[in-house]
Design a protein around this motif. Structure first.
Motif, PDB file in Angstrom:
ATOM      1  N   MET A 126       0.855  -1.166   0.000  1.00  0.00           N
ATOM      2  CA  MET A 126       0.000   0.000   0.000  1.00  0.00           C
ATOM      3  C   MET A 126       0.901   1.228   0.000  1.00  0.00           C
ATOM      4  SD  MET A 126      -2.803   0.881   2.891  1.00  0.00           S
ATOM      5  CE  MET A 126      -3.216   2.546   3.287  1.00  0.00           C
ATOM      6  N   THR A 127       0.706   2.076  -0.975  1.00  0.00           N
ATOM      7  CA  THR A 127       1.476   3.306  -1.046  1.00  0.00           C
ATOM      8  C   THR A 127       0.650   4.424  -0.435  1.00  0.00           C
ATOM      9  OG1 THR A 127       2.635   2.562  -3.018  1.00  0.00           O
ATOM     10  CG2 THR A 127       2.576   4.938  -2.628  1.00  0.00           C
ATOM     11  N   ILE A 128       1.236   5.102   0.524  1.00  0.00           N
ATOM     12  CA  ILE A 128       0.519   6.151   1.246  1.00  0.00           C
ATOM     13  C   ILE A 128       1.040   7.506   0.807  1.00  0.00           C
ATOM     14  CG2 ILE A 128       0.053   7.143   3.521  1.00  0.00           C
ATOM     15  CD1 ILE A 128       0.374   4.234   4.613  1.00  0.00           C
ATOM     16  N   ILE A 129       0.153   8.297   0.222  1.00  0.00           N
ATOM     17  CA  ILE A 129       0.476   9.670  -0.155  1.00  0.00           C
ATOM     18  C   ILE A 129      -0.536  10.557   0.562  1.00  0.00           C
ATOM     19  CG2 ILE A 129       0.673  11.334  -2.044  1.00  0.00           C
ATOM     20  CD1 ILE A 129       1.331   8.965  -3.872  1.00  0.00           C
ATOM     21  N   PRO A 130      -0.086  11.329   1.556  1.00  0.00           N
ATOM     22  CA  PRO A 130      -1.011  12.145   2.341  1.00  0.00           C
ATOM     23  C   PRO A 130      -1.918  12.999   1.455  1.00  0.00           C
ATOM     24  CG  PRO A 130       1.170  12.179   3.330  1.00  0.00           C
ATOM     25  CD  PRO A 130       1.296  11.473   1.994  1.00  0.00           C
ATOM     26  N   GLY A 131      -3.212  12.969   1.757  1.00  0.00           N
ATOM     27  CA  GLY A 131      -4.188  13.754   1.027  1.00  0.00           C
ATOM     28  C   GLY A 131      -4.698  13.106  -0.248  1.00  0.00           C
ATOM     29  N   GLN A 132      -4.103  12.006  -0.661  1.00  0.00           N
ATOM     30  CA  GLN A 132      -4.530  11.358  -1.902  1.00  0.00           C
ATOM     31  C   GLN A 132      -5.197  10.011  -1.688  1.00  0.00           C
ATOM     32  OE1 GLN A 132      -1.745  11.217  -5.123  1.00  0.00           O
ATOM     33  NE2 GLN A 132      -0.883  13.210  -4.644  1.00  0.00           N
ATOM     34  N   GLY A 133      -5.107   9.471  -0.501  1.00  0.00           N
ATOM     35  CA  GLY A 133      -5.689   8.156  -0.271  1.00  0.00           C
ATOM     36  C   GLY A 133      -5.662   7.839   1.205  1.00  0.00           C
ATOM     37  N   PRO A 134      -5.994   6.603   1.538  1.00  0.00           N
ATOM     38  CA  PRO A 134      -6.007   6.219   2.942  1.00  0.00           C
ATOM     39  C   PRO A 134      -4.595   6.197   3.533  1.00  0.00           C
ATOM     40  CG  PRO A 134      -6.353   4.301   1.556  1.00  0.00           C
ATOM     41  CD  PRO A 134      -6.348   5.493   0.651  1.00  0.00           C
ATOM     42  N   CYS A 135      -4.537   6.409   4.832  1.00  0.00           N
ATOM     43  CA  CYS A 135      -3.264   6.301   5.531  1.00  0.00           C
ATOM     44  C   CYS A 135      -3.195   4.934   6.213  1.00  0.00           C
ATOM     45  CB  CYS A 135      -3.106   7.435   6.549  1.00  0.00           C
ATOM     46  SG  CYS A 135      -4.113   7.273   8.039  1.00  0.00           S
ATOM     47  N   PHE A 136      -2.082   4.657   6.814  1.00  0.00           N
ATOM     48  CA  PHE A 136      -1.901   3.363   7.480  1.00  0.00           C
ATOM     49  C   PHE A 136      -2.944   3.160   8.574  1.00  0.00           C
ATOM     50  CE2 PHE A 136       0.202   0.419  10.431  1.00  0.00           C
ATOM     51  CZ  PHE A 136       0.624  -0.565   9.560  1.00  0.00           C
ATOM     52  N   LEU A 166       0.111   2.140  -5.832  1.00  0.00           N
ATOM     53  CA  LEU A 166      -0.757   1.334  -4.965  1.00  0.00           C
ATOM     54  C   LEU A 166      -1.490   2.215  -3.952  1.00  0.00           C
ATOM     55  CD1 LEU A 166       1.490  -1.795  -4.304  1.00  0.00           C
ATOM     56  CD2 LEU A 166      -0.736  -1.778  -5.438  1.00  0.00           C
ATOM     57  N   VAL A 167      -1.956   3.378  -4.414  1.00  0.00           N
ATOM     58  CA  VAL A 167      -2.790   4.238  -3.578  1.00  0.00           C
ATOM     59  C   VAL A 167      -4.208   3.695  -3.670  1.00  0.00           C
ATOM     60  CG1 VAL A 167      -3.689   6.584  -3.277  1.00  0.00           C
ATOM     61  CG2 VAL A 167      -1.307   6.229  -3.967  1.00  0.00           C
ATOM     62  N   ASN A 168      -4.884   3.582  -2.554  1.00  0.00           N
ATOM     63  CA  ASN A 168      -6.227   2.997  -2.467  1.00  0.00           C
ATOM     64  C   ASN A 168      -6.223   1.488  -2.722  1.00  0.00           C
ATOM     65  OD1 ASN A 168      -7.628   5.480  -1.960  1.00  0.00           O
ATOM     66  ND2 ASN A 168      -7.359   5.951  -4.125  1.00  0.00           N
ATOM     67  N   ARG A 169      -5.057   0.889  -2.730  1.00  0.00           N
ATOM     68  CA  ARG A 169      -4.967  -0.555  -2.934  1.00  0.00           C
ATOM     69  C   ARG A 169      -3.901  -1.128  -2.007  1.00  0.00           C
ATOM     70  NH1 ARG A 169      -3.106  -1.638  -8.576  1.00  0.00           N
ATOM     71  NH2 ARG A 169      -1.967   0.304  -8.367  1.00  0.00           N
ATOM     72  N   MET A 170      -4.170  -2.305  -1.474  1.00  0.00           N
ATOM     73  CA  MET A 170      -3.181  -3.008  -0.669  1.00  0.00           C
ATOM     74  C   MET A 170      -2.845  -4.315  -1.375  1.00  0.00           C
ATOM     75  SD  MET A 170      -3.247  -4.404   3.242  1.00  0.00           S
ATOM     76  CE  MET A 170      -3.218  -2.763   3.934  1.00  0.00           C
ATOM     77  N   LEU A 171      -1.554  -4.500  -1.600  1.00  0.00           N
ATOM     78  CA  LEU A 171      -1.076  -5.715  -2.246  1.00  0.00           C
ATOM     79  C   LEU A 171      -0.551  -6.647  -1.162  1.00  0.00           C
ATOM     80  CD1 LEU A 171      -0.457  -7.100  -4.995  1.00  0.00           C
ATOM     81  CD2 LEU A 171       1.824  -6.065  -4.844  1.00  0.00           C
ATOM     82  N   THR A 172      -1.086  -7.847  -1.110  1.00  0.00           N
ATOM     83  CA  THR A 172      -0.598  -8.825  -0.134  1.00  0.00           C
ATOM     84  C   THR A 172       0.046  -9.979  -0.894  1.00  0.00           C
ATOM     85  OG1 THR A 172      -2.647 -10.094  -0.036  1.00  0.00           O
ATOM     86  CG2 THR A 172      -2.444  -8.224   1.476  1.00  0.00           C
ATOM     87  N   MET A 173       0.966 -10.634  -0.218  1.00  0.00           N
ATOM     88  CA  MET A 173       1.677 -11.742  -0.843  1.00  0.00           C
ATOM     89  C   MET A 173       1.647 -12.950   0.076  1.00  0.00           C
ATOM     90  SD  MET A 173       5.710 -12.020  -1.568  1.00  0.00           S
ATOM     91  CE  MET A 173       6.416 -13.644  -1.752  1.00  0.00           C
ATOM     92  N   ASP A 174       1.360 -14.099  -0.486  1.00  0.00           N
ATOM     93  CA  ASP A 174       1.432 -15.367   0.228  1.00  0.00           C
ATOM     94  C   ASP A 174       2.654 -16.102  -0.299  1.00  0.00           C
ATOM     95  OD1 ASP A 174       1.237 -17.995   1.114  1.00  0.00           O
ATOM     96  OD2 ASP A 174      -0.956 -18.014   1.011  1.00  0.00           O
ATOM     97  N   GLY A 175       3.708 -16.128   0.491  1.00  0.00           N
ATOM     98  CA  GLY A 175       4.951 -16.729   0.047  1.00  0.00           C
ATOM     99  C   GLY A 175       4.870 -18.235  -0.120  1.00  0.00           C
ATOM    100  N   LEU A 176       3.955 -18.891   0.593  1.00  0.00           N
ATOM    101  CA  LEU A 176       3.838 -20.345   0.484  1.00  0.00           C
ATOM    102  C   LEU A 176       3.255 -20.772  -0.855  1.00  0.00           C
ATOM    103  CD1 LEU A 176       2.681 -21.303   4.089  1.00  0.00           C
ATOM    104  CD2 LEU A 176       4.953 -21.524   3.083  1.00  0.00           C
ATOM    105  N   THR A 177       2.314 -19.975  -1.360  1.00  0.00           N
ATOM    106  CA  THR A 177       1.717 -20.303  -2.663  1.00  0.00           C
ATOM    107  C   THR A 177       2.263 -19.401  -3.762  1.00  0.00           C
ATOM    108  OG1 THR A 177      -0.123 -18.768  -2.291  1.00  0.00           O
ATOM    109  CG2 THR A 177      -0.426 -21.057  -1.569  1.00  0.00           C
ATOM    110  N   MET A 178       3.088 -18.439  -3.371  1.00  0.00           N
ATOM    111  CA  MET A 178       3.644 -17.422  -4.273  1.00  0.00           C
ATOM    112  C   MET A 178       2.524 -16.769  -5.078  1.00  0.00           C
ATOM    113  SD  MET A 178       6.345 -15.900  -4.457  1.00  0.00           S
ATOM    114  CE  MET A 178       7.529 -16.979  -3.645  1.00  0.00           C
ATOM    115  N   SER A 179       1.522 -16.321  -4.321  1.00  0.00           N
ATOM    116  CA  SER A 179       0.410 -15.634  -4.958  1.00  0.00           C
ATOM    117  C   SER A 179       0.253 -14.243  -4.350  1.00  0.00           C
ATOM    118  CB  SER A 179      -0.883 -16.444  -4.790  1.00  0.00           C
ATOM    119  OG  SER A 179      -1.179 -16.622  -3.420  1.00  0.00           O
TER     120      SER A 179
END
Ligand SMILES: [Zn+2]
Length: 89
Positions: A1-11, A58-71
């Motif tokens: 998730m890329t956080i840019i103040p004023g442009q999307g959600p924060c942490f 990745l503003v407004n999007r969170m990318l998650t990774m599962d290393g066990l399935t590499m997905s």
């Protein structure tokens, strides 16, 4: 998730409360270095894209990774108007 103040959600829009101490810490159990490397490369790519003004961040999007399935999974994240850090108050 890329956080840019004023442009999307924060942490804190996503993780309102800090985790309880009972949550396992990487200080206690360690971290797989290759996973940190993969995520670090993605974060560096986001920073370069931001600096060059290119691509879709990745503003407004969170990318998650599962290393066990590499997905990878992408989840839409919205700014919380009640957020104590970036909300309307
Ligand atoms: Zn916020």
């Amino acid at each position: 998730m890329t956080i840019i103040p004023g442009q999307g959600p924060c942490f804190r829009c996503v993780f309102r409360e800090l985790p309880e101490r009972s949550v396992t810490s990487t200080a206690d159990v360690g971290i797989l270095g290759s996973i940190a490397g993969i995520i670090g490369c993605i974060q560096a790519t986001e920073a370069v894209k931001y600096l060059l003004g290119q691509g879709d961040l990745l503003v407004n999007r969170m990318l998650t990774m599962d290393g066990l399935t590499m997905s990878f999974l992408e989840v839409e994240i919205r700014r919380d108007n009640q957020c104590p850090d970036c909300g309307n108050n």
